[in-house]
Design a protein around this motif. Structure first.
Motif, PDB file in Angstrom:
ATOM      1  N   THR A  47       0.847  -1.190   0.000  1.00 36.08           N
ATOM      2  CA  THR A  47       0.000   0.000   0.000  1.00 36.08           C
ATOM      3  C   THR A  47       0.881   1.238   0.000  1.00 36.08           C
ATOM      4  O   THR A  47       1.750   1.389   0.867  1.00 36.08           O
ATOM      5  N   LEU A  48       0.672   2.101  -0.982  1.00 36.29           N
ATOM      6  CA  LEU A  48       1.343   3.393  -1.028  1.00 36.29           C
ATOM      7  C   LEU A  48       0.386   4.447  -0.486  1.00 36.29           C
ATOM      8  O   LEU A  48      -0.763   4.512  -0.911  1.00 36.29           O
ATOM      9  N   THR A  49       0.858   5.251   0.447  1.00 31.60           N
ATOM     10  CA  THR A  49       0.063   6.390   0.915  1.00 31.60           C
ATOM     11  C   THR A  49       0.556   7.616   0.172  1.00 31.60           C
ATOM     12  O   THR A  49       1.715   8.015   0.306  1.00 31.60           O
ATOM     13  N   VAL A  50      -0.329   8.183  -0.639  1.00 34.84           N
ATOM     14  CA  VAL A  50       0.041   9.253  -1.565  1.00 34.84           C
ATOM     15  C   VAL A  50      -0.518  10.586  -1.100  1.00 34.84           C
ATOM     16  O   VAL A  50      -1.689  10.682  -0.714  1.00 34.84           O
ATOM     17  N   ALA A  51       0.314  11.622  -1.126  1.00 39.07           N
ATOM     18  CA  ALA A  51      -0.145  12.972  -0.801  1.00 39.07           C
ATOM     19  C   ALA A  51      -0.918  13.508  -1.998  1.00 39.07           C
ATOM     20  O   ALA A  51      -0.352  13.766  -3.058  1.00 39.07           O
ATOM     21  N   ALA A  52      -2.231  13.655  -1.831  1.00 35.59           N
ATOM     22  CA  ALA A  52      -3.087  14.168  -2.902  1.00 35.59           C
ATOM     23  C   ALA A  52      -3.369  15.642  -2.656  1.00 35.59           C
ATOM     24  O   ALA A  52      -2.695  16.296  -1.847  1.00 35.59           O
ATOM     25  N   ASP A  53      -4.349  16.188  -3.343  1.00 36.99           N
ATOM     26  CA  ASP A  53      -4.687  17.596  -3.188  1.00 36.99           C
ATOM     27  C   ASP A  53      -5.361  17.857  -1.852  1.00 36.99           C
ATOM     28  O   ASP A  53      -5.916  16.956  -1.219  1.00 36.99           O
ATOM     29  N   GLU A  54      -5.323  19.110  -1.433  1.00 36.24           N
ATOM     30  CA  GLU A  54      -6.041  19.594  -0.248  1.00 36.24           C
ATOM     31  C   GLU A  54      -5.679  18.814   1.017  1.00 36.24           C
ATOM     32  O   GLU A  54      -6.500  18.613   1.909  1.00 36.24           O
ATOM     33  N   GLY A  55      -4.436  18.375   1.093  1.00 33.86           N
ATOM     34  CA  GLY A  55      -3.964  17.725   2.306  1.00 33.86           C
ATOM     35  C   GLY A  55      -4.412  16.293   2.492  1.00 33.86           C
ATOM     36  O   GLY A  55      -4.121  15.681   3.522  1.00 33.86           O
ATOM     37  N   VAL A  56      -5.102  15.721   1.511  1.00 30.29           N
ATOM     38  CA  VAL A  56      -5.574  14.344   1.627  1.00 30.29           C
ATOM     39  C   VAL A  56      -4.419  13.376   1.398  1.00 30.29           C
ATOM     40  O   VAL A  56      -3.613  13.559   0.491  1.00 30.29           O
ATOM     41  N   LYS A  57      -4.337  12.356   2.224  1.00 30.87           N
ATOM     42  CA  LYS A  57      -3.372  11.276   2.042  1.00 30.87           C
ATOM     43  C   LYS A  57      -4.163  10.035   1.642  1.00 30.87           C
ATOM     44  O   LYS A  57      -4.891   9.463   2.449  1.00 30.87           O
ATOM     45  N   ALA A  58      -4.029   9.654   0.388  1.00 29.69           N
ATOM     46  CA  ALA A  58      -4.880   8.618  -0.188  1.00 29.69           C
ATOM     47  C   ALA A  58      -4.100   7.329  -0.438  1.00 29.69           C
ATOM     48  O   ALA A  58      -2.925   7.368  -0.802  1.00 29.69           O
ATOM     49  N   PRO A  59      -4.751   6.182  -0.267  1.00 25.12           N
ATOM     50  CA  PRO A  59      -4.080   4.915  -0.526  1.00 25.12           C
ATOM     51  C   PRO A  59      -4.097   4.539  -2.004  1.00 25.12           C
ATOM     52  O   PRO A  59      -5.050   4.815  -2.732  1.00 25.12           O
ATOM     53  N   ALA A  60      -3.018   3.915  -2.450  1.00 24.68           N
ATOM     54  CA  ALA A  60      -2.945   3.279  -3.763  1.00 24.68           C
ATOM     55  C   ALA A  60      -2.390   1.891  -3.509  1.00 24.68           C
ATOM     56  O   ALA A  60      -1.437   1.724  -2.744  1.00 24.68           O
ATOM     57  N   LYS A  61      -2.962   0.878  -4.129  1.00 24.39           N
ATOM     58  CA  LYS A  61      -2.625  -0.504  -3.804  1.00 24.39           C
ATOM     59  C   LYS A  61      -1.902  -1.195  -4.964  1.00 24.39           C
ATOM     60  O   LYS A  61      -2.221  -0.983  -6.133  1.00 24.39           O
ATOM     61  N   ILE A  62      -0.925  -2.024  -4.603  1.00 25.12           N
ATOM     62  CA  ILE A  62      -0.188  -2.839  -5.573  1.00 25.12           C
ATOM     63  C   ILE A  62      -0.202  -4.285  -5.093  1.00 25.12           C
ATOM     64  O   ILE A  62       0.046  -4.550  -3.916  1.00 25.12           O
ATOM     65  N   VAL A  63      -0.518  -5.198  -5.984  1.00 30.44           N
ATOM     66  CA  VAL A  63      -0.442  -6.635  -5.690  1.00 30.44           C
ATOM     67  C   VAL A  63       0.338  -7.301  -6.811  1.00 30.44           C
ATOM     68  O   VAL A  63       0.034  -7.090  -7.987  1.00 30.44           O
ATOM     69  N   LEU A  64       1.356  -8.094  -6.458  1.00 30.82           N
ATOM     70  CA  LEU A  64       2.111  -8.888  -7.429  1.00 30.82           C
ATOM     71  C   LEU A  64       1.933 -10.363  -7.100  1.00 30.82           C
ATOM     72  O   LEU A  64       2.008 -10.750  -5.927  1.00 30.82           O
ATOM     73  N   VAL A  65       1.693 -11.155  -8.125  1.00 34.64           N
ATOM     74  CA  VAL A  65       1.614 -12.604  -7.963  1.00 34.64           C
ATOM     75  C   VAL A  65       2.463 -13.252  -9.050  1.00 34.64           C
ATOM     76  O   VAL A  65       2.322 -12.914 -10.229  1.00 34.64           O
ATOM     77  N   ARG A  66       3.350 -14.150  -8.642  1.00 35.91           N
ATOM     78  CA  ARG A  66       4.123 -14.907  -9.622  1.00 35.91           C
ATOM     79  C   ARG A  66       3.571 -16.311  -9.739  1.00 35.91           C
ATOM     80  O   ARG A  66       3.304 -16.977  -8.741  1.00 35.91           O
ATOM     81  N   LYS A  67       3.371 -16.758 -10.975  1.00 34.81           N
ATOM     82  CA  LYS A  67       2.976 -18.140 -11.257  1.00 34.81           C
ATOM     83  C   LYS A  67       3.937 -18.650 -12.328  1.00 34.81           C
ATOM     84  O   LYS A  67       3.882 -18.230 -13.482  1.00 34.81           O
ATOM     85  N   GLY A  68       4.889 -19.481 -11.913  1.00 34.86           N
ATOM     86  CA  GLY A  68       5.898 -19.949 -12.843  1.00 34.86           C
ATOM     87  C   GLY A  68       6.763 -18.806 -13.320  1.00 34.86           C
ATOM     88  O   GLY A  68       7.338 -18.058 -12.521  1.00 34.86           O
ATOM     89  N   SER A  69       6.849 -18.631 -14.621  1.00 34.15           N
ATOM     90  CA  SER A  69       7.685 -17.575 -15.198  1.00 34.15           C
ATOM     91  C   SER A  69       6.899 -16.306 -15.489  1.00 34.15           C
ATOM     92  O   SER A  69       7.411 -15.397 -16.132  1.00 34.15           O
ATOM     93  N   THR A  70       5.657 -16.248 -15.022  1.00 39.93           N
ATOM     94  CA  THR A  70       4.800 -15.090 -15.287  1.00 39.93           C
ATOM     95  C   THR A  70       4.515 -14.325 -14.005  1.00 39.93           C
ATOM     96  O   THR A  70       4.219 -14.915 -12.963  1.00 39.93           O
ATOM     97  N   VAL A  71       4.602 -13.004 -14.083  1.00 39.47           N
ATOM     98  CA  VAL A  71       4.249 -12.131 -12.966  1.00 39.47           C
ATOM     99  C   VAL A  71       3.069 -11.269 -13.391  1.00 39.47           C
ATOM    100  O   VAL A  71       3.109 -10.621 -14.438  1.00 39.47           O
ATOM    101  N   VAL A  72       2.021 -11.285 -12.598  1.00 37.55           N
ATOM    102  CA  VAL A  72       0.883 -10.409 -12.861  1.00 37.55           C
ATOM    103  C   VAL A  72       0.854  -9.334 -11.776  1.00 37.55           C
ATOM    104  O   VAL A  72       0.972  -9.626 -10.588  1.00 37.55           O
ATOM    105  N   THR A  73       0.769  -8.100 -12.221  1.00 33.63           N
ATOM    106  CA  THR A  73       0.751  -6.951 -11.319  1.00 33.63           C
ATOM    107  C   THR A  73      -0.611  -6.281 -11.377  1.00 33.63           C
ATOM    108  O   THR A  73      -1.130  -6.004 -12.457  1.00 33.63           O
ATOM    109  N   PHE A  74      -1.187  -6.025 -10.206  1.00 31.11           N
ATOM    110  CA  PHE A  74      -2.441  -5.293 -10.097  1.00 31.11           C
ATOM    111  C   PHE A  74      -2.145  -3.958  -9.423  1.00 31.11           C
ATOM    112  O   PHE A  74      -1.592  -3.926  -8.322  1.00 31.11           O
ATOM    113  N   SER A  75      -2.510  -2.868 -10.073  1.00 30.82           N
ATOM    114  CA  SER A  75      -2.345  -1.529  -9.487  1.00 30.82           C
ATOM    115  C   SER A  75      -3.727  -0.912  -9.360  1.00 30.82           C
ATOM    116  O   SER A  75      -4.411  -0.687 -10.362  1.00 30.82           O
ATOM    117  N   ALA A  76      -4.158  -0.670  -8.129  1.00 31.17           N
ATOM    118  CA  ALA A  76      -5.542  -0.263  -7.889  1.00 31.17           C
ATOM    119  C   ALA A  76      -5.645   1.075  -7.170  1.00 31.17           C
ATOM    120  O   ALA A  76      -4.860   1.377  -6.268  1.00 31.17           O
TER     121      ALA A  76
END
Length: 262
Positions: free
Chosen positions: A206-235
């Motif tokens: 979880t990245l806590t990002v400084a947004a506008d008007e003093g808001v600190k908002a979450p951004a999420k990253i999930v990585l999963v490896r299956k064999g030689s493949t990596v799938v990344t989710f950025s939400a």
């Protein structure tokens, strides 16, 4: 998917949604084994008796999330330029944090043999008729948008991709500054969480990002490896970008995509 552009999208959507709410009602949306807590370590790797097959671009296309794989929301197979960000369009002041910036912007780690992208946008919540306009507006924006990147690697490239993100999360726990397509991003905190099930290893950040008007908002990253493949989710969540409220990466989307990797 830059948080700054998402926030502008949220504000623009707010204005449009508010106009709709004034005249009518409702709104429409856009188009586990645990990791060691607090350490960001990947889940245990399955024993590798034989090298995993490196998927081609065509095979990744078949393995990528499709509309029929989810019960709700919208899966996009062709991303707009604002979401289809190239590696050289992302920079960080501290090179050690670059893997996190890449992941957050839907860019594959390292040098993949092939990669494909998808995006998922959840269905917005339709507010009840007696909901206050400002609450109805936030409810309409309370939906997740997820960039999905599937990347295949030769040799141990997939393992190294996951290790790189884990190392970056540890080194950059106090935050970092990045730029994507000329837009600055100020991350004030990096924290690791539970890795999803279904893969050979994974990590959640979880990245806590400084947004506008003093808001600190979450951004999420999930990585999963299956064999030689990596799938990344950025939400990100459009309402969370305005309020700073936490949210969860859609577990059904992650599970559906990981299952397609076999």
């Amino acid at each position: 998917m830059r948080t700054s552009s998402v926030r502008r999208t949220a504000l623009a959507a707010s204005a449009a949604a508010l106009a709709l709410l004034v005249t009518a009602c409702g709104g429409s949306g856009d188009d586990q084994d645990k990791a060691d807590e607090g350490k960001g370590k990947a889940a245990p790797t399955a024993s590798a008796a034989a090298p995993a097959k490196t998927l081609t671009a065509a095979e990744l296309e078949k393995a990528a999330l499709a509309q029929s794989d989810v019960k709700g929301g919208k899966v996009a197979t062709k991303l707009p330029a604002t979401d289809d960000i190239a590696e050289d369009q992302v920079t960080t002041e501290d090179a050690a944090c670059l893997p996190l910036a890449h992941a957050q912007n839907g860019v594959a780690q390292g040098e993949p043999a092939a990669s494909v992208k998808r995006s998922f946008t959840g269905d917005p919540v339709k507010p009840s008729a007696d909901t206050k306009p400002e609450d109805a507006l936030l409810a309409a924006l309370d939906t997740e948008k997820v960039l999905i990147n599937l990347a295949s690697y030769e040799g141990d490239g997939a393992e190294q991709a996951v290790k790189g993100v884990v190392a970056a999360a540890e080194k950059c726990a106090g935050g970092f500054k990045a730029t994507a397509v000329g837009q600055p991003m100020d991350v004030v905190k990096v924290a690791t969480g539970d890795a999803p099930e279904g893969g050979d290893e994974g990590v959640a950040v979880t990245l806590t990002v400084a947004a506008d008007e003093g808001v600190k908002a979450p951004a999420k990253i999930v990585l999963v490896r299956k064999g030689s493949t990596v799938v990344t989710f950025s939400a990100v969540n459009l309402a969370a970008m305005a309020t700073g409220k936490d949210f969860e990466v859609p577990a059904d989307v992650v599970a559906a995509q990981v299952a397609k990797l076999g």
